[in-house]
Design a protein around this motif. Structure first.
Motif, PDB file in Angstrom:
ATOM      1  N   GLU A   1       0.823  -1.208   0.000  1.00 41.26           N
ATOM      2  CA  GLU A   1       0.000   0.000   0.000  1.00 41.26           C
ATOM      3  C   GLU A   1       0.858   1.261   0.000  1.00 41.26           C
ATOM      4  O   GLU A   1       0.561   2.240  -0.709  1.00 41.26           O
ATOM      5  CB  GLU A   1      -0.907  -0.027   1.227  1.00 41.26           C
ATOM      6  CG  GLU A   1      -1.867   1.163   1.297  1.00 41.26           C
ATOM      7  CD  GLU A   1      -2.768   1.104   2.526  1.00 41.26           C
ATOM      8  OE1 GLU A   1      -3.526   2.062   2.744  1.00 41.26           O
ATOM      9  OE2 GLU A   1      -2.674   0.087   3.256  1.00 41.26           O
ATOM     10  N   LEU A   2       1.929   1.243   0.781  1.00 38.38           N
ATOM     11  CA  LEU A   2       2.827   2.398   0.799  1.00 38.38           C
ATOM     12  C   LEU A   2       3.503   2.608  -0.552  1.00 38.38           C
ATOM     13  O   LEU A   2       3.704   3.753  -0.991  1.00 38.38           O
ATOM     14  CB  LEU A   2       3.888   2.217   1.888  1.00 38.38           C
ATOM     15  CG  LEU A   2       3.369   2.256   3.339  1.00 38.38           C
ATOM     16  CD1 LEU A   2       4.504   1.942   4.308  1.00 38.38           C
ATOM     17  CD2 LEU A   2       2.781   3.620   3.652  1.00 38.38           C
ATOM     18  N   ARG A   3       3.835   1.534  -1.234  1.00 36.66           N
ATOM     19  CA  ARG A   3       4.419   1.668  -2.567  1.00 36.66           C
ATOM     20  C   ARG A   3       3.434   2.310  -3.540  1.00 36.66           C
ATOM     21  O   ARG A   3       3.813   3.140  -4.387  1.00 36.66           O
ATOM     22  CB  ARG A   3       4.852   0.293  -3.067  1.00 36.66           C
ATOM     23  CG  ARG A   3       6.112  -0.242  -2.398  1.00 36.66           C
ATOM     24  CD  ARG A   3       6.452  -1.622  -2.912  1.00 36.66           C
ATOM     25  NE  ARG A   3       7.693  -2.112  -2.312  1.00 36.66           N
ATOM     26  CZ  ARG A   3       8.180  -3.339  -2.501  1.00 36.66           C
ATOM     27  NH1 ARG A   3       7.507  -4.202  -3.281  1.00 36.66           N
ATOM     28  NH2 ARG A   3       9.310  -3.694  -1.923  1.00 36.66           N
ATOM     29  N   ASN A   4       2.163   1.957  -3.452  1.00 38.55           N
ATOM     30  CA  ASN A   4       1.150   2.568  -4.326  1.00 38.55           C
ATOM     31  C   ASN A   4       1.018   4.053  -4.045  1.00 38.55           C
ATOM     32  O   ASN A   4       0.916   4.873  -4.969  1.00 38.55           O
ATOM     33  CB  ASN A   4      -0.204   1.868  -4.135  1.00 38.55           C
ATOM     34  CG  ASN A   4      -0.167   0.429  -4.622  1.00 38.55           C
ATOM     35  OD1 ASN A   4       0.608   0.080  -5.526  1.00 38.55           O
ATOM     36  ND2 ASN A   4      -1.010  -0.416  -4.035  1.00 38.55           N
ATOM     37  N   GLN A   5       1.045   4.443  -2.773  1.00 39.57           N
ATOM     38  CA  GLN A   5       0.962   5.859  -2.432  1.00 39.57           C
ATOM     39  C   GLN A   5       2.156   6.632  -2.966  1.00 39.57           C
ATOM     40  O   GLN A   5       2.019   7.763  -3.454  1.00 39.57           O
ATOM     41  CB  GLN A   5       0.841   6.007  -0.921  1.00 39.57           C
ATOM     42  CG  GLN A   5      -0.452   5.482  -0.328  1.00 39.57           C
ATOM     43  CD  GLN A   5      -0.518   5.659   1.164  1.00 39.57           C
ATOM     44  OE1 GLN A   5       0.382   6.253   1.761  1.00 39.57           O
ATOM     45  NE2 GLN A   5      -1.585   5.150   1.781  1.00 39.57           N
ATOM     46  N   ILE A   6       3.327   6.024  -2.885  1.00 43.90           N
ATOM     47  CA  ILE A   6       4.528   6.687  -3.411  1.00 43.90           C
ATOM     48  C   ILE A   6       4.424   6.877  -4.914  1.00 43.90           C
ATOM     49  O   ILE A   6       4.804   7.930  -5.465  1.00 43.90           O
ATOM     50  CB  ILE A   6       5.770   5.867  -3.046  1.00 43.90           C
ATOM     51  CG1 ILE A   6       6.013   5.926  -1.521  1.00 43.90           C
ATOM     52  CG2 ILE A   6       7.000   6.378  -3.774  1.00 43.90           C
ATOM     53  CD1 ILE A   6       7.119   5.017  -1.040  1.00 43.90           C
TER      54      ILE A   6
END
Length: 342
Positions: free
Chosen positions: A245-250
């Protein structure tokens, strides 16, 4: 008796000389694994030994000999170092390790600390004849009258001839080895000879390591470490969805907000660099050079005007001297700034 060393062994390398020393002197044993430190026991009551240290550049460099106990000998200094002519005149192509060690042992082995000896008084010899004692006027024999005098003379003679006892320094206490680590109880049950064998021989060291690794205590430690690693791996895998999820936000931020922010940042950096370049020492020196060049060009134009007859001599001299003075001042300032700032 010590082995006789001849010239055929001269010029050998480090390994050959060490092998020759160990083969010819069975009492010599290494103290470390790289065989740079050896020890030979001396036949003395205090347990003294001759210690041999080989420098890394041996046989180009001579060995270092020392005794482990204080010894009163011309070859031994106060620190225990042993030096003698053959060792001081070490020649790599001629001298050998066995030769110098054998010479040191032959000199130090029979040496003992001096001890006090009592001198027995001389025993008068009799020729077998019986001599009657001399009688004085009062009927006493000469031997009876002078017995105390002879005893005093003999006692003075013994005190005069008795050698002085040489006080030898007390022997140093043997070094106490450090206690084994509590994590390795296998070392506590080993003798000093077994520990020395493990230190010197690689095979014995590997066997000890294998034995320690196969012990139940070490197996339990390894099992605990494996379980701990498995728990850490499970905890890391539990965060896998959060990491995705954090990768998608980045990725969203890079595609929407990162571009404009990066452009604004680059513009501000370029503006800052332009201001720094404008007020930099190099730019200052450059401006001084441009100003001096402009004044020089103006003075040349004034000269052309005077040469064309468009100016009087008095006006030309006054203006030309002012311009040349200004030019030289600016040029001197430029040169000083270039030498100081650049």
């Amino acid at each position: 008796m010590y082995p006789r060393v001849g010239s055929p062994s001269a010029g050998r390398g480090r390994t050959q000389q060490i092998d020759e020393l160990l083969a010819q002197l069975p009492s010599c044993h290494p103290l470390n694994r790289d065989q740079s430190l050896f020890e030979v026991a001396l036949r003395m009551a205090d347990g003294a030994a001759l210690r041999i240290t080989l420098p890394p550049t041996f046989p180009q460099a001579r060995p270092v000999l020392a005794v482990t106990r204080p010894l009163q000998h011309p070859w031994v200094d106060q620190a225990g170092g042993v030096t003698f002519p053959s060792l001081l005149s070490w020649l790599p192509a001629q001298s050998t390790l066995l030769a110098v060690v054998a010479e040191a042992l032959s000199e130090l082995q029979p040496f003992q600390q001096p001890t006090a000896q009592r001198l027995s008084p001389p025993v008068p010899q009799s020729n077998g004849r019986s001599t009657p004692p001399y009688r004085g006027s009062y009927g006493h024999s000469r031997s009876e009258s002078s017995g105390s005098q002879q005893q005093q003379q003999q006692q003075q003679h013994r005190q005069h001839q008795r050698p002085q006892r040489q006080e030898s320094p007390p022997p140093l206490p043997p070094p106490t080895p450090p206690p084994p680590l509590a994590d390795f109880p296998e070392l506590r049950s080993m003798s000093a000879k077994q520990l020395h064998r493990i230190l010197v021989y690689d095979q014995a060291y590997r066997e000890l390591v294998a034995k320690i690794a196969a012990s139940p205590a070490r197996s339990g430690v390894q099992r605990q470490l494996r379980l701990g690693n498995a728990d850490l791996a499970a905890a890391n895998l539990a965060h896998e969805s959060e990491i995705a999820e954090l990768r998608n936000q980045i990725a969203i931020i890079r595609s929407t907000e990162y571009g404009p922010a990066k452009a604004a940042y680059d513009a501000k950096v370029a503006r800052q660099q332009a201001v720094l370049d404008k007020f930099s020492p190099a730019r200052l020196v450059e401006k001084l050079g441009e100003s001096a060049a402009d004044v020089d060009a103006e003075s040349e134009a004034l000269y052309d005007t005077f040469a064309a007859g468009e100016s009087t001599l008095e006006a030309f001299i006054q203006k030309h001297m002012a311009l040349r003075r200004k030019y030289h001042m600016q040029e001197t300032t430029r040169q000083a700034a270039a030498a100081t700032l650049l």
